[in-house]
Structure formats: structure tokens, C-alpha cells
Design an enzyme around this catalytic site. Structure first.
Site, mmCIF file in Angstrom:
data_model
loop_
_atom_site.group_PDB
_atom_site.id
_atom_site.type_symbol
_atom_site.label_atom_id
_atom_site.label_comp_id
_atom_site.label_asym_id
_atom_site.label_seq_id
_atom_site.Cartn_x
_atom_site.Cartn_y
_atom_site.Cartn_z
ATOM 1 N N THR A 1 1.536 10.189 4.133
ATOM 2 C CA THR A 1 0.755 11.252 3.503
ATOM 3 C C THR A 1 -0.508 11.579 4.298
ATOM 4 O O THR A 1 -1.197 12.540 3.969
ATOM 5 C CB THR A 1 0.342 10.842 2.072
ATOM 6 O OG1 THR A 1 -0.006 9.477 2.132
ATOM 7 C CG2 THR A 1 1.454 11.068 1.080
ATOM 8 N N ASP B 1 0.882 -1.165 0.000
ATOM 9 C CA ASP B 1 0.000 0.000 0.000
ATOM 10 C C ASP B 1 0.925 1.221 0.000
ATOM 11 O O ASP B 1 2.102 1.107 0.365
ATOM 12 C CB ASP B 1 -0.881 -0.058 1.263
ATOM 13 C CG ASP B 1 -1.691 1.205 1.444
ATOM 14 O OD1 ASP B 1 -2.347 1.647 0.482
ATOM 15 O OD2 ASP B 1 -1.669 1.775 2.562
ATOM 16 N N LEU B 2 0.420 2.364 -0.417
ATOM 17 C CA LEU B 2 1.281 3.560 -0.494
ATOM 18 C C LEU B 2 1.158 4.427 0.766
ATOM 19 O O LEU B 2 2.082 4.520 1.569
ATOM 20 C CB LEU B 2 0.890 4.371 -1.738
ATOM 21 C CG LEU B 2 1.615 5.694 -1.934
ATOM 22 C CD1 LEU B 2 3.096 5.490 -2.223
ATOM 23 C CD2 LEU B 2 0.973 6.485 -3.099
ATOM 24 N N ASP B 3 -0.035 5.059 0.925
ATOM 25 C CA ASP B 3 -0.243 6.002 2.023
ATOM 26 C C ASP B 3 -0.184 5.281 3.367
ATOM 27 O O ASP B 3 -0.985 4.386 3.627
ATOM 28 C CB ASP B 3 -1.614 6.682 1.879
ATOM 29 C CG ASP B 3 -1.706 7.515 0.608
ATOM 30 O OD1 ASP B 3 -0.809 8.339 0.375
ATOM 31 O OD2 ASP B 3 -2.677 7.344 -0.156
ATOM 32 N N LYS C 1 -8.448 6.684 6.724
ATOM 33 C CA LYS C 1 -7.314 5.912 6.195
ATOM 34 C C LYS C 1 -7.780 4.750 5.321
ATOM 35 O O LYS C 1 -8.609 3.947 5.746
ATOM 36 C CB LYS C 1 -6.448 5.387 7.342
ATOM 37 C CG LYS C 1 -5.605 6.482 7.937
ATOM 38 C CD LYS C 1 -4.555 5.946 8.878
ATOM 39 C CE LYS C 1 -3.742 7.107 9.425
ATOM 40 N NZ LYS C 1 -2.949 6.729 10.589
ATOM 41 N N GLY C 2 -7.239 4.684 4.116
ATOM 42 C CA GLY C 2 -7.569 3.599 3.198
ATOM 43 C C GLY C 2 -8.904 3.778 2.493
ATOM 44 O O GLY C 2 -9.278 2.997 1.633
ATOM 45 N N LYS D 1 -11.086 -0.620 -1.464
ATOM 46 C CA LYS D 1 -10.843 -1.580 -0.392
ATOM 47 C C LYS D 1 -11.997 -1.435 0.595
ATOM 48 O O LYS D 1 -12.449 -0.312 0.794
ATOM 49 C CB LYS D 1 -9.510 -1.264 0.310
ATOM 50 C CG LYS D 1 -8.284 -1.367 -0.595
ATOM 51 C CD LYS D 1 -7.051 -0.774 0.084
ATOM 52 C CE LYS D 1 -5.863 -0.737 -0.873
ATOM 53 N NZ LYS D 1 -4.664 -0.097 -0.295
ATOM 54 N N GLU E 1 -0.015 -3.495 4.553
ATOM 55 C CA GLU E 1 -1.165 -2.579 4.643
ATOM 56 C C GLU E 1 -1.283 -1.921 6.012
ATOM 57 O O GLU E 1 -1.095 -2.581 7.027
ATOM 58 C CB GLU E 1 -2.439 -3.396 4.438
ATOM 59 C CG GLU E 1 -3.251 -3.074 3.266
ATOM 60 C CD GLU E 1 -3.723 -1.645 3.061
ATOM 61 O OE1 GLU E 1 -3.940 -1.321 1.883
ATOM 62 O OE2 GLU E 1 -3.897 -0.848 4.022
ATOM 63 N N ASP E 2 -1.627 -0.630 6.023
ATOM 64 C CA ASP E 2 -1.796 0.058 7.317
ATOM 65 C C ASP E 2 -3.264 0.303 7.671
ATOM 66 O O ASP E 2 -3.538 0.833 8.747
ATOM 67 C CB ASP E 2 -1.062 1.405 7.322
ATOM 68 C CG ASP E 2 -1.775 2.445 6.484
ATOM 69 O OD1 ASP E 2 -2.188 2.114 5.349
ATOM 70 O OD2 ASP E 2 -1.952 3.584 6.948
ATOM 71 N N ARG F 1 -11.547 8.911 -1.848
ATOM 72 C CA ARG F 1 -11.732 10.366 -1.692
ATOM 73 C C ARG F 1 -13.197 10.715 -1.405
ATOM 74 O O ARG F 1 -13.504 11.450 -0.463
ATOM 75 C CB ARG F 1 -11.254 11.065 -2.973
ATOM 76 C CG ARG F 1 -11.029 12.541 -2.798
ATOM 77 C CD ARG F 1 -10.564 13.168 -4.108
ATOM 78 N NE ARG F 1 -9.343 12.571 -4.619
ATOM 79 C CZ ARG F 1 -8.860 12.779 -5.840
ATOM 80 N NH1 ARG F 1 -9.492 13.580 -6.674
ATOM 81 N NH2 ARG F 1 -7.749 12.186 -6.244
ATOM 82 N N SER G 1 -2.715 0.767 -4.334
ATOM 83 C CA SER G 1 -3.240 1.900 -3.561
ATOM 84 C C SER G 1 -4.529 2.443 -4.165
ATOM 85 O O SER G 1 -4.699 2.431 -5.378
ATOM 86 C CB SER G 1 -2.202 3.026 -3.559
ATOM 87 O OG SER G 1 -2.763 4.220 -3.081
ATOM 88 N N ALA G 2 -5.389 2.971 -3.291
ATOM 89 C CA ALA G 2 -6.625 3.599 -3.754
ATOM 90 C C ALA G 2 -6.364 4.975 -4.358
ATOM 91 O O ALA G 2 -7.212 5.533 -5.051
ATOM 92 C CB ALA G 2 -7.573 3.760 -2.564
ATOM 93 N N SER G 3 -5.180 5.524 -4.108
ATOM 94 C CA SER G 3 -4.950 6.935 -4.452
ATOM 95 C C SER G 3 -4.779 7.185 -5.940
ATOM 96 O O SER G 3 -3.984 6.531 -6.613
ATOM 97 C CB SER G 3 -3.716 7.457 -3.721
ATOM 98 O OG SER G 3 -3.442 8.770 -4.161
ATOM 99 N N ASN H 1 -3.514 9.903 -6.820
ATOM 100 C CA ASN H 1 -2.293 10.724 -6.842
ATOM 101 C C ASN H 1 -1.016 9.883 -6.751
ATOM 102 O O ASN H 1 0.070 10.441 -6.605
ATOM 103 C CB ASN H 1 -2.324 11.729 -5.687
ATOM 104 C CG ASN H 1 -3.413 12.768 -5.886
ATOM 105 O OD1 ASN H 1 -3.402 13.503 -6.873
ATOM 106 N ND2 ASN H 1 -4.387 12.809 -4.994
HETATM 107 C C1 BG6 Z 1 -5.725 6.072 0.344
HETATM 108 C C2 BG6 Z 1 -5.656 6.952 1.582
HETATM 109 O O1 BG6 Z 1 -4.485 5.468 0.116
HETATM 110 O O2 BG6 Z 1 -6.075 6.863 -0.795
HETATM 111 C C3 BG6 Z 1 -6.964 7.691 1.762
HETATM 112 O O3 BG6 Z 1 -5.376 6.150 2.721
HETATM 113 C C4 BG6 Z 1 -7.301 8.476 0.502
HETATM 114 O O4 BG6 Z 1 -6.880 8.548 2.883
HETATM 115 C C5 BG6 Z 1 -7.330 7.534 -0.707
HETATM 116 O O5 BG6 Z 1 -8.573 9.126 0.628
HETATM 117 C C6 BG6 Z 1 -7.609 8.258 -2.021
HETATM 118 O O6 BG6 Z 1 -6.550 9.118 -2.297
HETATM 119 P P1 BG6 Z 1 -6.566 10.275 -3.393
HETATM 120 O O7 BG6 Z 1 -5.111 10.714 -3.419
HETATM 121 O O8 BG6 Z 1 -6.981 9.656 -4.690
HETATM 122 O O9 BG6 Z 1 -7.508 11.330 -2.932
HETATM 123 MG MG MG Z 2 -2.730 3.148 3.615
#
Ligand code: BG6
Ligand code: MG
Length: 222
Positions: free
Chosen positions: A17, A9-11, A45-46, A145, A169-170, A49, A114-116, A118
Site C-alpha cells: 500500500t 504488519d499489514l502495509d 513507512k510504519g 511504533k 515487519e518491513d 498518519r 498495524s498502525a493503520s 484503514n
Molecule cells: C502504516 C504505514 O502501516 O500505517 C504508514 O506504514 C501509515 O505509512 C500508517 O501512515 C497509518 O495508516 P492510516 O491508513 O491510518 O493512515
Molecule cells: Mg509496514
């Protein structure tokens, strides 16, 4: 080694972050007149958005039409991007690079899950873009997730049997996703939160090849 791939996982696992997510959500909550604390931030967390925004609106007992919610989520993201665009390699969490290098040295594949959305920007800012053989992130995966999609996608991109992957994973939702994907899971953080994982360590600086081998034995994989 029985393990063929490790998916991170990233964040909260590779970079911290959560503090930038908090600053941006806090700024939005302040503008909306909603009280939002660091403790509330733990719940995000996890979480995706939009689901994060829903939690904040629920804290303020606010109901908004979808168009307005989308606008607020993109305002938050603009602020968040301002923060993460200043990140440096120093923000990689301790032990991460050493552990990844040991894995690579032992022919274990490395992926990110990762879900992000970014993810590409963060990996670029901290100089880790070239390190991962596969990146499954919020830009290509749509089920949040605890759905296992993100980790199954990473395994597919690597061409590795999911049963031979170990996830780091955190977030509790991420641990559940890993287990639902049929993967081994190492929780990164506190046992009280991540008790469902096969084992829990406080950070990647606590991980090494020996611990991975112990985990394999514990799971009956040898
Ligand atoms: C997860 C974070 O990795 O990504 C969440 O733990 C975050 O807090 C989610 O909301 C989505 O991230 P982003 O960067 O697409 O807004
Ligand atoms: Mg995480």
C-alpha cells in the site's frame, strides 16, 4: 513448534500500500507547494498518519496550527481511501497466503499488528478478513511504533505469551517495537534498513516453516 503465534504488519508485508500512501501524500504535497519524492516517502513507512504529515510539512519548512493539520490529514486519507477501495486480492504480496496456511496447518495462531486505521477496509478488499484470529490496528492502539503496544495487544487478544510470538515487519520502527515487546522478529525487506531484526528476508515468499525452525534454534528456543 516453540512459536505459538505469528503477528504480521499489514502495509509493506501483506500488501503493497506504500504506493497508494505515496500517491495521496504526493497530491497533498503538490497542493501545498512542497517537493516530495519517492525517497522521502521511505521515511513515512510504519509512521502514523499525523507523524507522516509532520515530516512532509518539515520538508517544506511549513508550520501550521493543529486544526489545519488535522484537516490536511483527513483530506489525504480521503484520497488514500479512494485508491484502496479499488484494491483486489491480486494485490496480496507473493507467498503470503501460502505461508499463513502452512502456519495454520501447524497450529500457529495468526494476528495482524498495524498502525493503520484503514486496516479493516484493506483486509476486506483483499479478502483476508476471516484469516486473522486477532487484529490490533490503529483503531484500538494509540501508541505508534516503535512503542510495543500494537504487538503486545495482538498477543493479548490471542491469549499468547509475547515471548512465543514472531513478528513480520518491513519498517525499522516496527522491528524496534517487536523487540521491545520481547518478541522474535523477521524483517521483510533490506538488511541495511532492518538490521536489528533477528533475521531478514526479502518477502514472505522467502519464508517457510524450516526458516522459522532455524530462527527458533538461532534464538536458543527449542
Ligand atoms: C502504516 C504505514 O502501516 O500505517 C504508514 O506504514 C501509515 O505509512 C500508517 O501512515 C497509518 O495508516 P492510516 O491508513 O491510518 O493512515
Ligand atoms: Mg509496514
Amino acid at each position: 513448534m516453540w512459536t505459538k503465534a505469528c503477528i504480521f504488519d499489514l502495509d509493506g508485508v501483506i500488501v503493497d500500500t506504500a504506493k497508494y500512501h505515496f500517491l495521496a501524500w504526493k497530491r497533498l504535497a503538490d497542493e501545498l507547494g512542497i517537493e516530495f519524492t519517492e525517497r522521502d516517502n521511505e521515511r513515512l513507512k510504519g509512521v502514523s498518519r499525523m507523524a507522516s504529515l509532520e515530516i512532509i510539512l518539515e520538508l517544506g519548512n511549513k508550520h501550521l496550527p493543529i486544526g489545519e493539520k488535522e484537516e490536511l490529514a483527513s483530506v489525504k486519507n480521503r484520497w488514500y481511501v479512494e485508491y484502496i477501495s479499488k484494491m483486489t486480492p491480486e494485490e496480496i504480496l507473493p507467498g503470503t497466503l501460502d505461508f499463513i496456511n502452512v502456519l495454520k496447518h501447524n497450529k500457529i495462531k495468526i494476528a495482524l499488528g498495524s498502525a493503520s486505521k484503514n486496516t479493516p477496509m484493506i483486509l476486506d478488499r483483499v479478502g483476508m478478513k476471516e484469516l486473522f484470529e486477532a487484529v490490533a490496528d490503529g483503531n484500538i492502539v494509540h501508541k505508534a511504533k516503535p512503542d510495543p503496544e500494537v504487538f503486545l495487544k495482538a498477543a493479548e487478544m490471542l491469549g499468547t505469551d509475547p515471548a512465543k510470538c514472531v513478528v513480520f515487519e518491513d519498517a525499522a520502527a516496527g522491528v524496534e517495537a517487536a523487540l521491545r515487546a520481547g518478541m522474535a522478529c523477521v524483517g521483510i525487506g533490506r538488511k541495511e534498513v532492518l538490521g536489528a531484526a533477528h533475521t531478514v528476508v526479502s518477502g514472505l515468499n522467502e519464508m517457510n516453516l524450516e526458516k522459522l525452525i532455524i530462527l527458533e534454534k538461532q534464538l536458543g528456543y527449542e
